[in-house]
Design an enzyme around this catalytic site. Structure first.
Site, short mmCIF file in Angstrom:
data_model
loop_
_atom_site.label_atom_id
_atom_site.label_comp_id
_atom_site.label_asym_id
_atom_site.label_seq_id
_atom_site.Cartn_x
_atom_site.Cartn_y
_atom_site.Cartn_z
CG HIS A 137 -67.08 -58.78 0.61
ND1 HIS A 137 -66.56 -59.92 0.03
CD2 HIS A 137 -66.01 -57.95 0.84
CE1 HIS A 137 -65.25 -59.79 -0.07
NE2 HIS A 137 -64.89 -58.61 0.41
CG ASN A 157 -81.38 -65.55 -6.11
OD1 ASN A 157 -80.54 -65.08 -6.88
ND2 ASN A 157 -82.67 -65.51 -6.35
#
Length: 640
Positions: free
Chosen positions: A470, A506
């Protein structure tokens, strides 16, 4: 067998170009080596800058000398060290883009490949073996031939030169600079294929599970036939081989042998139903290695031999299955090999269907969300002339950037027609009215207001390590009435709001940025406007016809509770080298706070007056340089 020789590497213009770029480094690495053909190929390349001509000339020269195994392509077929159950990055960008989306599958296979070590012989190890079924590993007949002899329908270990029985173990580690082994005793040799020209070079061994530790799982077997040009990788333990040229081994192995490596390449062709050829880089010690289909992570075959500058050979997976069925007794009951199908692996999820009429009432991003006063308005970023040419036009009558806006509930998006991802997203967030909606089944949709050919759907994400990330977070626009919140959350699942992100991306700091900024004591009314998007670069790796962005940016704007003025901060998340070279490194994503002016440089967007609200814009810097701050924790953010 030269009819199987592949020159596909020389037809790959991108790879040929990358080889030429590496010439200065190759020449410096070879300084001090003896003259002769050991340096002949680099001198030819340096003179001609034509890898095709140079490679063919050296092939002709060397083929007149000796034929040994098993370097097939002298250029463009790297051999990558394995450390901590994963492989190092290849230099060539094209190999990075081929291996990157399959990283988790390749890593899973790496953990199931071991070095077959023998106690009682002078050699440190006999070859490579890999898990093919629960408790059972497969290797080559010629690897175990010197270890066992048949007796009464079974195979028993031979005696060592001093009369003691040989013993064998499989070490699933033996990585470069690794100190912790994972050794498993070989309980017995279950099966050795018959000798003969038509017999496959394979053998099955049974392992004894170590106490308190599970054996690595079997490598799933590929369903289907090997096809020329199919991208594969060999995982094994190549040993130093004096029969190969010093140049080849120095360049490809750097003097490091006897440790686990992954070597990518391609299928060259089929010899018959039992054997196919490939051009992955191998040496002695690689015997018994697994040949992995990169796309699915399934075992395509068992490597067993090679001819220098000609071809490497592997037993087909169909032949492996056929011989597995010959096992009997307890072993046969344990043989339940897993299978992976390319068609099933690459089958994309169905997209949800949404009508254009259902999106007509979406208000989109509100520039006055933080205040109606001129000094509190947060305008949309302006597109450079170059971006305006490639931005999708949604409303030709709208002014400026607004003509490119797809409006959703509490956010808007502008799309790039060539890259097929968002140029930017702009969202309004009200933390005081947010709704913590439970996440249901993700169903992504094409936005019907934009042609589907300008959007990237589920086909990109099928059967690999890429997530649909997203840009506008799922719950950021989910505020207000329950109906509005649900509508906004659903709107974040359009492909216009998705960008591919590797599963090892990450995201910890990146995902918590908005929450931290909204909850900061100096943020007025828990409101913010957030702009975000990918960084597009010509160097982005291509995969399935789509260039994958390797970095992302974000600009967050709030009103300072004490001063009543806007404060705007900017961030990038990427590899360590984003600021200089945007280099691509697995699992080394870092988050930086940067000046908004740096985002403008990276994207071609213009943020106007928001730059004046950026605390980093006021920092003294070296002329021509920009301040940047790596964020190791959220408290490192500079808001004033």
């Amino acid at each position: 067998m030269r009819r199987f020789q592949s020159e596909s590497i020389m037809k790959d213009e991108r790879l040929v170009s990358e080889i030429a770029e590496l010439l200065p480094e190759m020449e410096s690495q070879l300084s001090g080596l003896p003259n002769g053909h050991a340096r002949h190929d680099v001198s030819l390349l340096a003179e001609t800058r034509d890898p095709i001509t140079a490679e063919r000339a050296v092939r002709e020269a060397l083929s007149r000398e000796s034929r040994v195994e098993a370097i097939v392509q002298r250029l463009g077929r790297p051999t990558l060290l394995v450390r901590n159950d994963t492989f190092e990055l290849p230099q060539a960008k094209i190999w990075r883009s081929r291996l990157y989306p399959a990283k988790s599958r390749l890593d899973a296979a790496i953990r199931s490949v071991g070095r077959l070590e023998v106690t009682g012989l002078s050699v440190p190890y006999a070859g490579t073996a890999w898990m093919i079924a629960p408790g059972i590993a497969v290797t080559n007949r010629h690897v175990v031939a010197e270890l066992v002899r048949p007796r009464g329908g079974e195979f028993v270990f031979r005696a060592s030169p001093i009369g003691q029985p040989l013993t064998a173990r499989l070490d699933f580690k033996e990585e470069y600079a690794g100190v912790r082994p994972f050794e498993v005793r070989v309980k017995r040799v279950l099966y050795v294929a018959d000798q003969g020209a038509d017999a496959p070079d394979l053998a099955f061994i049974e392992l004894e599970a170590p106490k308190g530790r599970l054996l690595p799982p079997p490598v799933p077997l590929y369903e289907g036939e090997p096809q020329p040009g199919q991208v594969v990788a060999v995982i094994g333990y190549p040993a130093e081989d004096p029969r190969n040229s010093l140049l080849d081994q120095t360049r490809l192995f750097g003097g490091i042998y006897d440790v686990k490596r992954l070597a990518p390449g391609e299928v060259m062709g089929k010899v018959d139903r039992k054997v196919f050829t490939h051009d992955c880089t191998t040496l002695g010690g690689s015997s018994g290695s697994v040949v992995i289909d990169v796309e699915t992570g399934g075992a395509l075959g068992l490597h067993f031999a090679g001819e220098y500058l000609d071809a490497n050979y592997a037993v087909t997976v169909a032949e492996l299955r056929r011989h597995l069925q010959k096992l009997d007794g307890t072993a046969k009951r344990a043989v339940r090999p897993q299978s992976v199908s390319l068609a099933q692996t690459l089958k994309p999820e169905p997209e949800a269907r949404v009508s254009a009429a259902s999106l007509q009432d979406r208000p989109g991003f509100d520039e006055t969300f933080l205040g109606t006063a001129a000094n509190l308005k947060t305008p949309l970023p302006e597109l450079s002339a170059a971006l305006a040419e490639v931005a999708a036009v949604v409303d030709a009558d709208a002014p400026g950037s607004a003509r490119h806006l797809l409006k959703y509930q509490h956010f808007s998006i502008a799309m790039h027609t060539e890259r097929k991802f968002a140029i930017f997203t702009a969202s309004n967030i009200d933390g005081s009215l947010s709704r913590m909606l439970k996440r249901g089944q993700d169903r992504w949709s094409f936005d019907p207001r934009l042609d589907a050919s300008l959007q990237v759907g589920n086909a990109l994400y099928a059967g690999n390590d890429l997530d649909r990330g997203h840009l506008v977070r799922r719950l950021d626009p989910a505020w207000g009435s329950l109906e509005d919140a649900k509508r906004a959350e659903k709107d974040t699942f359009f492909f216009t709001n998705a960008t591919p992100q590797h599963i090892e991306f990450n995201q910890h700091l990146w995902l918590e940025l908005e929450d931290y900024l909204l909850g900061h004591a100096d943020t007025l009314d828990f409101r913010a406007c957030v702009y975000t998007g990918p960084v597009f670069s010509e160097e982005d790796p291509e995969y399935r016809g789509v260039q994958l962005p390797r970095a992302f940016w974000k600009v967050a704007v709030m009103v300072h509770a004490e001063t009543g003025k806007l404060t705007a901060t900017a961030y990038t998340v990427s590899q360590a080298d984003l600021i200089t070279d945007i280099e691509f490194v697995f699992g080394q994503f870092k988050t930086y706070q940067v000046p908004i002016a740096r985002i403008e440089e990276l994207t071609g967007l213009r943020f106007g007056k928001l730059k004046n609200a950026d605390p980093l814009a006021r920092e003294e810097t070296v002329p021509g340089a920009m301040p940047l701050h790596e964020l190791r924790r959220l408290e490192d953010i500079r808001l004033a």
